[in-house]
Write a protein that holds these residues in place. Structure first.
Motif, PDB file in Angstrom:
ATOM      1  N   PRO A  51      28.721 -15.867  19.897  1.00  0.00           N
ATOM      2  CA  PRO A  51      29.505 -15.792  21.301  1.00  0.00           C
ATOM      3  C   PRO A  51      28.089 -16.257  22.414  1.00  0.00           C
ATOM      4  O   PRO A  51      27.503 -15.499  22.735  1.00  0.00           O
ATOM      5  N   THR A  52      28.291 -17.506  22.431  1.00  0.00           N
ATOM      6  CA  THR A  52      26.949 -18.070  23.177  1.00  0.00           C
ATOM      7  C   THR A  52      27.121 -17.804  24.675  1.00  0.00           C
ATOM      8  O   THR A  52      25.954 -17.494  25.326  1.00  0.00           O
ATOM      9  N   GLU A  53      28.081 -17.585  25.236  1.00  0.00           N
ATOM     10  CA  GLU A  53      28.294 -17.363  26.585  1.00  0.00           C
ATOM     11  C   GLU A  53      27.627 -15.780  26.882  1.00  0.00           C
ATOM     12  O   GLU A  53      27.011 -15.657  27.844  1.00  0.00           O
ATOM     13  N   LEU A  54      28.173 -14.789  25.841  1.00  0.00           N
ATOM     14  CA  LEU A  54      27.863 -13.525  25.932  1.00  0.00           C
ATOM     15  C   LEU A  54      26.298 -13.589  25.849  1.00  0.00           C
ATOM     16  O   LEU A  54      25.493 -12.797  26.462  1.00  0.00           O
ATOM     17  N   GLU A  55      25.656 -14.237  24.606  1.00  0.00           N
ATOM     18  CA  GLU A  55      24.422 -14.179  24.286  1.00  0.00           C
ATOM     19  C   GLU A  55      23.374 -14.653  25.684  1.00  0.00           C
ATOM     20  O   GLU A  55      22.530 -14.202  26.140  1.00  0.00           O
ATOM     21  N   ALA A  56      24.076 -15.865  26.229  1.00  0.00           N
ATOM     22  CA  ALA A  56      23.460 -16.426  27.703  1.00  0.00           C
ATOM     23  C   ALA A  56      23.058 -15.375  28.814  1.00  0.00           C
ATOM     24  O   ALA A  56      22.309 -15.122  29.554  1.00  0.00           O
ATOM     25  N   ARG A  57      24.414 -14.698  28.930  1.00  0.00           N
ATOM     26  CA  ARG A  57      24.300 -13.682  30.020  1.00  0.00           C
ATOM     27  C   ARG A  57      23.420 -12.490  29.478  1.00  0.00           C
ATOM     28  O   ARG A  57      22.620 -11.974  30.419  1.00  0.00           O
ATOM     29  N   ILE A  58      23.138 -12.026  28.368  1.00  0.00           N
ATOM     30  CA  ILE A  58      22.232 -10.826  27.980  1.00  0.00           C
ATOM     31  C   ILE A  58      20.812 -11.431  28.222  1.00  0.00           C
ATOM     32  O   ILE A  58      20.036 -10.872  28.533  1.00  0.00           O
ATOM     33  N   ASP A  59      20.612 -12.683  27.871  1.00  0.00           N
ATOM     34  CA  ASP A  59      19.065 -13.312  28.055  1.00  0.00           C
ATOM     35  C   ASP A  59      18.907 -13.448  29.598  1.00  0.00           C
ATOM     36  O   ASP A  59      17.621 -12.966  29.928  1.00  0.00           O
ATOM     37  N   ASP A  60      19.790 -13.596  30.380  1.00  0.00           N
ATOM     38  CA  ASP A  60      19.938 -13.639  31.793  1.00  0.00           C
ATOM     39  C   ASP A  60      19.377 -12.044  32.274  1.00  0.00           C
ATOM     40  O   ASP A  60      18.441 -12.285  33.327  1.00  0.00           O
ATOM     41  N   LEU A  61      20.228 -11.454  31.895  1.00  0.00           N
ATOM     42  CA  LEU A  61      19.829  -9.879  32.170  1.00  0.00           C
ATOM     43  C   LEU A  61      18.450  -9.439  31.787  1.00  0.00           C
ATOM     44  O   LEU A  61      17.727  -8.621  32.577  1.00  0.00           O
ATOM     45  N   VAL A  62      18.059  -9.916  30.563  1.00  0.00           N
ATOM     46  CA  VAL A  62      16.753  -9.466  30.217  1.00  0.00           C
ATOM     47  C   VAL A  62      15.900  -9.883  31.086  1.00  0.00           C
ATOM     48  O   VAL A  62      14.817  -9.316  31.504  1.00  0.00           O
ATOM     49  N   LYS A  63      15.790 -11.359  31.362  1.00  0.00           N
ATOM     50  CA  LYS A  63      14.624 -11.969  32.265  1.00  0.00           C
ATOM     51  C   LYS A  63      14.613 -11.445  33.521  1.00  0.00           C
ATOM     52  O   LYS A  63      13.704 -10.992  34.100  1.00  0.00           O
ATOM     53  N   ALA A  64      15.826 -10.836  34.206  1.00  0.00           N
ATOM     54  CA  ALA A  64      15.667 -10.192  35.298  1.00  0.00           C
ATOM     55  C   ALA A  64      15.146  -8.899  35.297  1.00  0.00           C
ATOM     56  O   ALA A  64      14.231  -8.630  36.282  1.00  0.00           O
ATOM     57  N   ILE A  65      15.560  -8.282  34.311  1.00  0.00           N
ATOM     58  CA  ILE A  65      14.816  -6.845  34.013  1.00  0.00           C
ATOM     59  C   ILE A  65      13.476  -6.926  33.728  1.00  0.00           C
ATOM     60  O   ILE A  65      12.594  -5.986  34.441  1.00  0.00           O
ATOM     61  N   ASN A  66      12.937  -7.910  33.148  1.00  0.00           N
ATOM     62  CA  ASN A  66      11.568  -8.023  32.741  1.00  0.00           C
ATOM     63  C   ASN A  66      10.782  -8.316  34.089  1.00  0.00           C
ATOM     64  O   ASN A  66       9.590  -8.073  34.109  1.00  0.00           O
ATOM     65  N   GLN A  67      11.169  -8.760  35.123  1.00  0.00           N
ATOM     66  CA  GLN A  67      10.636  -8.950  36.509  1.00  0.00           C
ATOM     67  C   GLN A  67      10.391  -7.750  37.207  1.00  0.00           C
ATOM     68  O   GLN A  67       9.955  -7.718  38.567  1.00  0.00           O
ATOM     69  N   SER A  68      10.906  -6.586  36.975  1.00  0.00           N
ATOM     70  CA  SER A  68      11.303  -5.468  37.871  1.00  0.00           C
ATOM     71  C   SER A  68      10.241  -4.367  37.797  1.00  0.00           C
ATOM     72  O   SER A  68      10.569  -3.128  38.382  1.00  0.00           O
ATOM     73  N   GLY A  69       9.132  -4.471  36.882  1.00  0.00           N
ATOM     74  CA  GLY A  69       8.415  -3.513  36.743  1.00  0.00           C
ATOM     75  C   GLY A  69       8.778  -2.396  35.764  1.00  0.00           C
ATOM     76  O   GLY A  69       9.393  -1.256  36.178  1.00  0.00           O
ATOM     77  N   LEU A  70       9.009  -2.707  34.385  1.00  0.00           N
ATOM     78  CA  LEU A  70       9.686  -1.731  33.572  1.00  0.00           C
ATOM     79  C   LEU A  70       9.151  -0.451  33.196  1.00  0.00           C
ATOM     80  O   LEU A  70       8.193  -0.191  33.029  1.00  0.00           O
ATOM     81  N   LYS A  71      10.162   0.769  33.443  1.00  0.00           N
ATOM     82  CA  LYS A  71       9.631   1.777  32.705  1.00  0.00           C
ATOM     83  C   LYS A  71      10.917   2.436  31.984  1.00  0.00           C
ATOM     84  O   LYS A  71      12.062   2.117  32.270  1.00  0.00           O
ATOM     85  N   PRO A  72      10.799   3.139  30.761  1.00  0.00           N
ATOM     86  CA  PRO A  72      11.983   3.612  30.008  1.00  0.00           C
ATOM     87  C   PRO A  72      12.855   4.499  30.775  1.00  0.00           C
ATOM     88  O   PRO A  72      12.457   5.160  31.691  1.00  0.00           O
ATOM     89  N   ILE A  73      14.118   4.478  30.640  1.00  0.00           N
ATOM     90  CA  ILE A  73      14.923   5.358  31.226  1.00  0.00           C
ATOM     91  C   ILE A  73      15.617   6.323  30.185  1.00  0.00           C
ATOM     92  O   ILE A  73      15.680   5.828  28.710  1.00  0.00           O
ATOM     93  N   GLU A  74      16.079   7.226  30.388  1.00  0.00           N
ATOM     94  CA  GLU A  74      16.962   8.320  29.374  1.00  0.00           C
ATOM     95  C   GLU A  74      18.497   7.990  29.441  1.00  0.00           C
ATOM     96  O   GLU A  74      18.827   7.982  30.513  1.00  0.00           O
ATOM     97  N   MET A  75      18.915   7.760  28.301  1.00  0.00           N
ATOM     98  CA  MET A  75      20.501   7.437  28.239  1.00  0.00           C
ATOM     99  C   MET A  75      20.935   8.020  26.903  1.00  0.00           C
ATOM    100  O   MET A  75      20.134   8.353  26.007  1.00  0.00           O
TER     101      MET A  75
END
Length: 396
Positions: A51-75
């Motif tokens: 599912p290329t559209e779905l994969e692209a959206r996940i990639d975009d989400l990862v890029k945005a998260i990577n710019q946010s100052g990452l810390k693990p969360i509990e889920m």
């Protein structure tokens, strides 16, 4: 973050699906959580089913998260159970949580619980939700059973916990988002697959022109919203044809497969006009084939749902025209990323990135549902699809 030391083990035989307990000592200490350098996804193989559209959206989400100052969360991600249909969901969720270095677990009974009393599974999930609240997790993914889980989800939301439902929705619970197929759309695609003359195989009977009865092995009651929506999606499409649609109530109670098949057989033998096609809208829809064979009606084209091993077996035997497959792996994989995104870049930013996927069955914007779509797999491509699932570790 608060951890109680229970490490999510209970006396109910739950299976612990991640290595999160190994991090318990660190989570209980007063030391600050170490930052992640960068999230790196395991790449998904590119095939005709990716599912290329779905994969692209996940990639975009990862890029945005990577710019946010990452810390693990509990889920925590709660499944109805960890076998058969839910195995690919567990695989996807565990893979995503590993990539995110998230603290937490993917939980559920190791096999489907007996639900003759109608409440055992719901009560288990309610206790798991209470545990999540007590342990102070920051994100909760859940595949709820029904409205008996709604008060617990509402309580989690009241405690400022972001809740993402998947596979089954609780649209009135206050949950943050739903991830999965839009069920009415999925049902419509099953009906279209039966009607589509372009989906054909010389060894599989073709659907004759109307009149004729098409049996729909589904659930038209309103007690199970998602199940009825999928069934109504089939009926909406068939209602525009000259066929007579007849719903046969699917029976999920353990040990009742024979009864369920007998119901279908009775309708095949007595329908007027005669049965010319069958559509099953649940993972047990391979039972349509069993009923057709038992009545000697090998001339009935059949469309099923999901990719149960029995369904695959019947596809190999050319007894099923096509099956509509929910993308369980992606349901499980996307939920932790959404919970992580909400925590790091905010809900609105996360929804904006996922915007192209947030549409309803009519293609209109949907503020609360992430539509990951379904795969329509014709019989002559079942092996290629099976190979794709094998590549991503998603065989159930």
């Amino acid at each position: 973050m608060k951890m109680t030391g229970r490490c999510w083990m209970t006396a109910l035989g739950l299976t612990l699906m991640t290595a999160a307990c190994a991090a318990e000592d660190a989570a209980q200490s007063d030391k600050p959580t170490e930052e992640i350098i960068e999230i790196r996804r395991d790449r998904t193989p590119v095939t005709e089913f990716t599912p290329t559209e779905l994969e692209a959206r996940i990639d975009d989400l990862v890029k945005a998260i990577n710019q946010s100052g990452l810390k693990p969360i509990e889920m925590v991600v709660l499944l109805k159970h960890l076998s058969t249909f839910f195995e690919p969901i567990a695989t996807g969720a565990n893979r995503a949580m590993g990539e995110l270095e998230a603290v937490g677990n993917v939980l559920g009974p190791s096999t489907q619980m007996t639900t003759d009393d109608g409440t055992a599974s719901q009560n288990l999930q309610n206790q798991q939700i209470a545990n999540a609240i007590e342990d102070g997790v920051q994100g909760l993914g859940i595949s709820p059973y029904d409205v008996l889980n709604e008060p617990s989800v509402k309580e989690a939301v009241k405690q400022k916990l972001h809740v993402v439902t998947f596979d089954t929705d609780l649209k009135d619970s206050g949950r943050t988002l739903y991830v999965g197929a839009i069920q009415k759309e999925a049902g419509a695609k099953a009906a279209q697959a039966l009607l589509d003359s372009k989906i054909k195989d010389d060894e599989i009977p073709a659907l004759p022109p109307p009149p004729g009865t098409i049996l729909v092995h589904g659930d038209a009651s309103t007690q199970w919203y998602d199940g009825s929506q999928r069934t109504f999606g089939v009926l909406d499409v068939l209602g525009q044809t000259g066929y007579t649609a007849q719903v046969v109530q699917a029976v999920f109670i353990n040990g009742q497969e024979g009864y369920d098949v007998d119901q279908l057989k009775t309708q095949i033998l007595n329908a007027n006009p005669p049965v010319v096609g069958m559509i099953g809208v649940f993972n047990i829809s391979y039972r349509c084939v069993m009923a057709a064979e038992d009545t000697g009606r090998l001339d009935i084209p059949i469309v099923t749902f999901d990719f149960d091993p029995k369904t695959v077996e019947y596809m190999q035997k050319k007894r099923i025209k096509a099956t509509v497959v929910q993308r369980q792996y992606y349901e499980g994989y996307l939920v932790p990323y959404i919970l992580y995104g909400i925590q790091h870049i905010g809900l609105e930013a996360t929804k904006q990135i996922l915007g192209p996927l947030m549409v309803d069955e009519k293609g209109m914007p949907d503020e609360h549902r992430v539509n990951i779509g379904v795969d329509v797999v014709p019989a002559n491509k079942f092996q290629a699809y099976n190979d794709f699932l094998d590549q991503i570790g998603s065989i159930q």
